[in-house]
Enzyme design. Structure first.
Site, mmCIF file in Angstrom:
data_model
loop_
_atom_site.group_PDB
_atom_site.id
_atom_site.type_symbol
_atom_site.label_atom_id
_atom_site.label_comp_id
_atom_site.label_asym_id
_atom_site.label_seq_id
_atom_site.Cartn_x
_atom_site.Cartn_y
_atom_site.Cartn_z
ATOM 1 N N HIS A 118 8.222 -2.958 14.076
ATOM 2 C CA HIS A 118 8.818 -1.887 14.884
ATOM 3 C C HIS A 118 8.316 -0.554 14.313
ATOM 4 O O HIS A 118 8.076 -0.447 13.112
ATOM 5 C CB HIS A 118 10.342 -2.007 14.739
ATOM 6 C CG HIS A 118 11.146 -1.115 15.630
ATOM 7 N ND1 HIS A 118 11.310 0.232 15.382
ATOM 8 C CD2 HIS A 118 11.863 -1.380 16.748
ATOM 9 C CE1 HIS A 118 12.091 0.756 16.317
ATOM 10 N NE2 HIS A 118 12.437 -0.198 17.165
ATOM 11 N N ASP A 196 12.927 -6.082 6.931
ATOM 12 C CA ASP A 196 13.579 -5.415 8.053
ATOM 13 C C ASP A 196 14.390 -6.487 8.779
ATOM 14 O O ASP A 196 13.851 -7.316 9.511
ATOM 15 C CB ASP A 196 12.515 -4.794 8.973
ATOM 16 C CG ASP A 196 13.133 -4.179 10.218
ATOM 17 O OD1 ASP A 196 14.347 -4.338 10.430
ATOM 18 O OD2 ASP A 196 12.384 -3.558 10.997
ATOM 19 N N GLN A 199 16.740 -7.557 13.384
ATOM 20 C CA GLN A 199 16.888 -8.622 14.383
ATOM 21 C C GLN A 199 17.431 -9.924 13.800
ATOM 22 O O GLN A 199 17.829 -10.813 14.543
ATOM 23 C CB GLN A 199 15.545 -8.892 15.075
ATOM 24 C CG GLN A 199 15.030 -7.719 15.893
ATOM 25 C CD GLN A 199 15.918 -7.374 17.087
ATOM 26 O OE1 GLN A 199 16.655 -8.202 17.603
ATOM 27 N NE2 GLN A 199 15.851 -6.117 17.512
ATOM 28 N N LYS A 222 23.285 -3.964 16.435
ATOM 29 C CA LYS A 222 22.576 -5.174 16.867
ATOM 30 C C LYS A 222 23.327 -6.428 16.410
ATOM 31 O O LYS A 222 22.811 -7.537 16.501
ATOM 32 C CB LYS A 222 21.148 -5.171 16.311
ATOM 33 C CG LYS A 222 20.280 -4.052 16.924
ATOM 34 C CD LYS A 222 18.859 -4.150 16.452
ATOM 35 C CE LYS A 222 18.067 -2.892 16.689
ATOM 36 N NZ LYS A 222 17.687 -2.676 18.088
ATOM 37 N N CYS A 360 8.817 -0.311 21.177
ATOM 38 C CA CYS A 360 8.594 0.395 19.888
ATOM 39 C C CYS A 360 7.659 -0.394 18.986
ATOM 40 O O CYS A 360 7.824 -0.402 17.756
ATOM 41 C CB CYS A 360 9.900 0.686 19.159
ATOM 42 S SG CYS A 360 10.905 1.906 19.985
HETATM 43 C C1 LIG Z 1 12.934 -4.985 14.012
HETATM 44 C C2 LIG Z 1 13.556 -3.634 14.163
HETATM 45 N N1 LIG Z 1 13.488 -2.756 13.166
HETATM 46 C C3 LIG Z 1 14.054 -1.552 13.231
HETATM 47 C C4 LIG Z 1 14.724 -1.148 14.360
HETATM 48 C C5 LIG Z 1 15.371 0.195 14.399
HETATM 49 O O1 LIG Z 1 16.755 0.048 14.540
HETATM 50 P P1 LIG Z 1 17.676 1.306 14.901
HETATM 51 O O2 LIG Z 1 17.105 1.889 16.159
HETATM 52 O O3 LIG Z 1 19.025 0.706 15.089
HETATM 53 O O4 LIG Z 1 17.601 2.229 13.740
HETATM 54 C C6 LIG Z 1 14.810 -2.015 15.442
HETATM 55 C C7 LIG Z 1 15.452 -1.604 16.708
HETATM 56 O O5 LIG Z 1 15.153 -2.111 17.753
HETATM 57 C C8 LIG Z 1 14.230 -3.298 15.328
HETATM 58 O O6 LIG Z 1 14.325 -4.176 16.325
#
Ligand SMILES: Cc1ncc(COP(=O)(O)O)c(C=O)c1O
Length: 403
Positions: A118, A196, A199, A222, A360
């Site tokens: 992401h 990270d 998910q 999430k 993203c």
């Molecule tokens: C794998 C991953 N990392 C980071 C993020 C960023 O999360 P947030 O927008 O809640 O900060 C997301 C959000 O979709 C994500 O799916």
């Protein structure tokens, strides 16, 4: 059991544009159970006060409730309570980390990422690399969007990275990565390992002691919780040695015009008034999640995912991307040369909420040589009927597009 659980999510009972809602956008944000909505409501109705600094009853009660969620979170992740920092979410946590770790980087150092990340797990590291001259190396991924695990281990051996930061599960394709094996492979080089978990936090409920990573980031929204709150786990010594990120009240020990001293982690990373209500709402989400059997939910999500794949594969012209075996329940697809946005917009007119675009993950889309996909992301509150409605709507959508 699932039909009972679905009743806990008020929005799933609603009509959107006069249609029953089929919600397939849980990778963007999950729906919230009534217990979370009630906890947020109750806080502002009956409990509202600032934490940590009041002698009065409401403040003391809010502090106790707020801090109790740190214990719940630590238990959920199988770590110590002083190893978890409250942040605004995964993005905030990754920025804190990349800022803090910039100090240890130099121009001979390598940061390993993957093309599946992401943007939140790319851009902060890019900034760190630009400031320090460190290089970014990417783990090998197939044309279909699947990480090549043995080539990944080889790349780690070759580059001996200073930092490796990887998604546990891809938001764009749903692939689950064997991060444990990659963490093990990087141990001989003293690599700092960042996972990270945005998910994976809800679907996989990772045990961080077993995963043995140095840092782990996630977002509450999430995982059934409110937006604007999330966290960072760090192995205590590493976490406490990171420099302060943002400064202000609460994170200090003493302040004078001759100098300021800071508290230890986690408080040193938590300046200002926190998202008290968000954390308390998240506490209700954690209680709800942990009251449900992890393996049963995962098995259900997996069976739903297989059903969705089977139905989609029966439609000519559908191309499904990514790893369909090790997957949290995300199906990312394209249909011939039709634009993903057109498909998603037409699906919306049937009450089907999917996401379209690059999710993203622009570098991943460039790697796959596409502009985007239609993403169907499942959670345990979806059912077979949702999928049947989606397939019926998709067939009609395709018919319209082909006219
Ligand atoms: C794998 C991953 N990392 C980071 C993020 C960023 O999360 P947030 O927008 O809640 O900060 C997301 C959000 O979709 C994500 O799916």
């Amino acid at each position: 059991m699932i039909e009972q659980l679905r009743k806990d999510f008020p929005l799933l009972q609603n009509l959107v544009d006069e249609q029953p809602l089929c919600y397939f956008d849980s990778a963007a944000t999950t729906q919230k159970p009534q217990v979370v909505i009630d906890a947020v409501n109750q806080f502002y109705h009956q409990e509202n006060a600032n934490v940590h600094r009041g002698a009065h009853t409401l403040s003391a009660q809010a502090t106790t409730k707020y801090e109790a969620v740190r214990d719940k979170l630590a238990q959920y992740l199988n770590v110590q309570r002083n190893e978890v920092v409250w942040t605004k979410g995964a993005t905030d946590s990754l920025n804190l980390l990349a800022y803090g770790l910039t100090n240890i980087l130099g121009q001979d150092d390598v940061i390993v990422l993957s093309p599946l990340e992401h943007h939140a797990n790319i851009v902060p590291w890019q900034q760190a690399a630009e400031k320090t001259g460190a290089k970014i190396a990417l783990l090998p991924v197939s044309k279909e969007g699947v990480l090549d695990q043995s080539a990944a281990i080889e790349l780690i051996r070759d580059t001996k990275p200073k930092i490796i930061s990887l998604c546990h599960a891809s938001n764009a394709l749903g692939n689950i990565h064997d991060v444990k094996q990659l963490i093990e492979a990087s141990k001989p080089y003293g690599t700092i390992t960042v996972v990270d978990g945005a998910q994976s936090f809800m679907h996989l409920r990772p045990d961080l002691k077993a995963l043995d990573c140095d840092f782990f980031v996630f977002s509450a929204h999430k995982a059934l919780g409110p937006t604007g709150v999330g966290g960072l786990y760090g192995r205590y010594d590493l976490l406490n040695n990171l420099p302060v990120y943002q400064t202000g009240g609460e994170m200090i020990d003493t302040v004078s015009f001759t100098g300021t001293t800071f508290r230890n982690a986690p408080e040193k990373f938590e300046p200002g008034t926190p998202n008290i209500c968000g954390v308390i709402g998240f506490g209700a989400a954690l209680d709800y999640l942990t009251s449900l059997n992890k393996n049963e939910l995962l098995a259900y999500e997996q069976s739903l995912h297989q059903y969705l794949l089977t139905r989609l594969r029966q439609i000519d012209g559908i191309k499904i991307w990514g790893d369909n075996k090790n997957n949290i329940g995300v199906v990312s697809f394209t249909y011939k040369n039709e634009h993903h946005f057109d498909i998603a917009t037409l699906l919306n007119s049937y009450g089907i909420a999917v996401r379209s675009g690059h999710h993203c993950t622009q570098p991943l889309m460039a790697h796959l040589n596409i502009t985007g996909t239609v993403r169907v992301s499942l959670a345990f509150y979806n059912n077979q009927q949702d999928i049947d409605s989606f397939i019926a709507a998709l067939m009609e959508t395709i018919e319209m597009l082909e006219e």
